[in-house]
Design a protein around this motif. Structure first.
Motif, PDB file in Angstrom:
ATOM      1  N   HIS A  82      23.911 -88.263 -20.647  1.00 12.22           N
ATOM      2  CA  HIS A  82      25.110 -88.949 -20.146  1.00 12.22           C
ATOM      3  C   HIS A  82      25.968 -89.596 -21.248  1.00 12.22           C
ATOM      4  CE1 HIS A  82      23.063 -88.166 -16.467  1.00 12.22           C
ATOM      5  NE2 HIS A  82      22.208 -89.170 -16.592  1.00 12.22           N
ATOM      6  N   PHE A  83      25.474 -89.699 -22.482  1.00  8.63           N
ATOM      7  CA  PHE A  83      26.301 -90.257 -23.556  1.00  8.63           C
ATOM      8  C   PHE A  83      27.399 -89.252 -23.892  1.00  8.63           C
ATOM      9  CE2 PHE A  83      23.174 -93.429 -23.864  1.00  8.63           C
ATOM     10  CZ  PHE A  83      23.526 -94.383 -24.816  1.00  8.63           C
ATOM     11  N   PRO A  84      28.556 -89.739 -24.361  1.00 12.05           N
ATOM     12  CA  PRO A  84      29.621 -88.800 -24.752  1.00 12.05           C
ATOM     13  C   PRO A  84      29.122 -87.836 -25.839  1.00 12.05           C
ATOM     14  CG  PRO A  84      30.442 -91.069 -24.729  1.00 12.05           C
ATOM     15  CD  PRO A  84      28.953 -91.147 -24.572  1.00 12.05           C
ATOM     16  N   ILE A 222      20.651 -98.823 -19.317  1.00 13.74           N
ATOM     17  CA  ILE A 222      20.820 -97.981 -20.514  1.00 13.74           C
ATOM     18  C   ILE A 222      21.258 -98.825 -21.709  1.00 13.74           C
ATOM     19  CG2 ILE A 222      22.160 -96.086 -21.523  1.00 13.74           C
ATOM     20  CD1 ILE A 222      22.159 -94.879 -18.653  1.00 13.74           C
ATOM     21  N   LEU A 223      20.491 -98.701 -22.780  1.00 19.67           N
ATOM     22  CA  LEU A 223      20.815 -99.406 -24.021  1.00 19.67           C
ATOM     23  C   LEU A 223      21.882 -98.604 -24.753  1.00 19.67           C
ATOM     24  CD1 LEU A 223      20.271-101.692 -26.048  1.00 19.67           C
ATOM     25  CD2 LEU A 223      18.396-100.323 -26.980  1.00 19.67           C
ATOM     26  N   ASP A 250      28.275 -95.928 -14.736  1.00 22.89           N
ATOM     27  CA  ASP A 250      29.422 -96.223 -15.609  1.00 22.89           C
ATOM     28  C   ASP A 250      29.430 -95.314 -16.836  1.00 22.89           C
ATOM     29  OD1 ASP A 250      30.513 -98.151 -14.001  1.00 22.89           O
ATOM     30  OD2 ASP A 250      29.769 -99.866 -15.137  1.00 22.89           O
ATOM     31  N   LEU A 251      28.254 -95.066 -17.400  1.00 24.92           N
ATOM     32  CA  LEU A 251      28.176 -94.207 -18.579  1.00 24.92           C
ATOM     33  C   LEU A 251      28.628 -92.790 -18.240  1.00 24.92           C
ATOM     34  CD1 LEU A 251      27.388 -93.902 -21.562  1.00 24.92           C
ATOM     35  CD2 LEU A 251      25.048 -93.422 -20.819  1.00 24.92           C
ATOM     36  N   GLN A 252      28.197 -92.283 -17.097  1.00 23.88           N
ATOM     37  CA  GLN A 252      28.601 -90.941 -16.679  1.00 23.88           C
ATOM     38  C   GLN A 252      30.120 -90.848 -16.505  1.00 23.88           C
ATOM     39  OE1 GLN A 252      25.825 -90.610 -13.301  1.00 23.88           O
ATOM     40  NE2 GLN A 252      25.054 -88.740 -14.229  1.00 23.88           N
ATOM     41  N   ARG A 253      30.714 -91.939 -16.051  1.00 17.75           N
ATOM     42  CA  ARG A 253      32.181 -91.971 -15.860  1.00 17.75           C
ATOM     43  C   ARG A 253      32.931 -92.302 -17.147  1.00 17.75           C
ATOM     44  NH1 ARG A 253      30.847 -94.882 -10.994  1.00 17.75           N
ATOM     45  NH2 ARG A 253      31.201 -96.833 -12.102  1.00 17.75           N
ATOM     46  N   LYS A 254      32.188 -92.604 -18.201  1.00 16.08           N
ATOM     47  CA  LYS A 254      32.776 -93.094 -19.465  1.00 16.08           C
ATOM     48  C   LYS A 254      33.608 -94.359 -19.214  1.00 16.08           C
ATOM     49  CE  LYS A 254      33.008 -88.546 -21.723  1.00 16.08           C
ATOM     50  NZ  LYS A 254      32.805 -87.637 -20.592  1.00 16.08           N
ATOM     51  N   ASP A 255      33.091 -95.204 -18.332  1.00 16.31           N
ATOM     52  CA  ASP A 255      33.736 -96.481 -18.002  1.00 16.31           C
ATOM     53  C   ASP A 255      32.988 -97.599 -18.721  1.00 16.31           C
ATOM     54  OD1 ASP A 255      34.744 -98.813 -16.957  1.00 16.31           O
ATOM     55  OD2 ASP A 255      34.260 -98.360 -14.864  1.00 16.31           O
ATOM     56  N   PHE A 256      33.614 -98.147 -19.763  1.00 15.68           N
ATOM     57  CA  PHE A 256      32.954 -99.152 -20.596  1.00 15.68           C
ATOM     58  C   PHE A 256      33.511-100.557 -20.342  1.00 15.68           C
ATOM     59  CE2 PHE A 256      32.541 -95.042 -22.667  1.00 15.68           C
ATOM     60  CZ  PHE A 256      31.169 -94.999 -22.904  1.00 15.68           C
TER      61      PHE A 256
END
Length: 266
Positions: A82-84, A222-223, A250-256
């Protein structure tokens, strides 16, 4: 993703291998080299990649936040789910604040820190901010955990659940019961499952306690990034550690925008 390697364990914990190995997660270990970096490179401290069209992040008083870390995913092994896989992720914190922009009551309050993701990278440097002298106001000393600019390199690995993670009390209950009866074994247990170091993914380290154990943060599993007090040029308070967490959704959506920021020290 690479296959999980066999976990090296002290003999005392072999009987718990199955429990421990079930918790194994991919991790990217981060190594540092003190040097000047380009605007695009992965780094701790230094000048960020920042398009002229964007508004630079500030605290509530309008003072600029300072770049803590920049990760260019073009440099990072494709190892973490899931990380970019491309783009630049940045972590900014408030160097004008003696608690470095952390809100003790709400770790997701972005007033004193910001996580910014640049999905599309502009290659024309003339369209990027070049002068960051405004970040350090004349005559004002910045509080800051990273004292020198460092380039980053990345190594993929796997690690088991670490003892400071709020989920370990339940998962490692049987092991903890045994080690509490033997001081030497207890020391070895805490040493083996400490979670220290600079990393993305895997499990965190704390000098105090996991802030996700209470409040509304239990989904932030997730760290995203951990920066530890290592060497002479990184120091969170009195030998502490800084962490950023995010939910899987949020990580999957790239919403930080809802990242949890925490640092603590002895």
């Amino acid at each position: 993703m690479t296959n999980k390697p066999s976990l090296q364990l002290p003999n005392d914990f072999e009987q718990y291998r199955t429990i421990i190995e079930e918790t194994m997660q991919p991790v990217i270990e981060i190594n540092t080299t003190e040097c000047k970096t380009s605007l695009y490179e992965s780094k701790f401290e230094g000048n960020p990649y920042f398009p002229l069209t964007m508004k630079y992040p500030t605290n509530n008083e309008g003072q600029p936040l300072k770049l803590l870390a920049q990760i260019n995913f073009a440099d990072v092994p494709k190892h973490l789910p899931h990380f970019p896989i491309e783009g630049i992720l940045q972590f900014y914190i408030d160097g004008y604040d003696d608690v470095l922009g952390m809100d003790f009551d709400n770790g997701q309050n972005p007033a004193g820190f910001r996580v910014i993701f640049h999905e599309q990278i502009i290659q024309d440097e003339s369209q990027l901010m070049q002068d960051f002298s405004f970040v350090k106001l004349q005559g004002e000393e910045l509080y800051f955990p990273v004292e020198k600019e460092m380039a980053l390199s990345f190594e993929e690995s796997f690690e088991p659940l670490m003892i400071d993670d709020f989920r370990s009390n339940e998962v490692y209950a049987a092991i903890q019961q045994q080690v509490e009866e033997d001081v030497e074994l207890e020391d070895k247990f805490y040493e083996t499952f400490s979670g220290t170091g600079h990393k993305m993914g895997g499990y965190p380290f704390f000098t105090q306690e996991d802030p996700r154990a209470y409040g509304d943060y239990t989904d932030s599993t997730i760290l995203l990034l951990q920066i530890d007090s290592i060497g002479n040029d990184i120091m969170w308070g009195d030998c502490g550690v800084g962490n950023f967490f995010i939910t899987e959704a949020d990580l999957q959506r790239k919403d930080f925008s809802n990242v949890l920021y925490n640092w603590d020290c002895h």
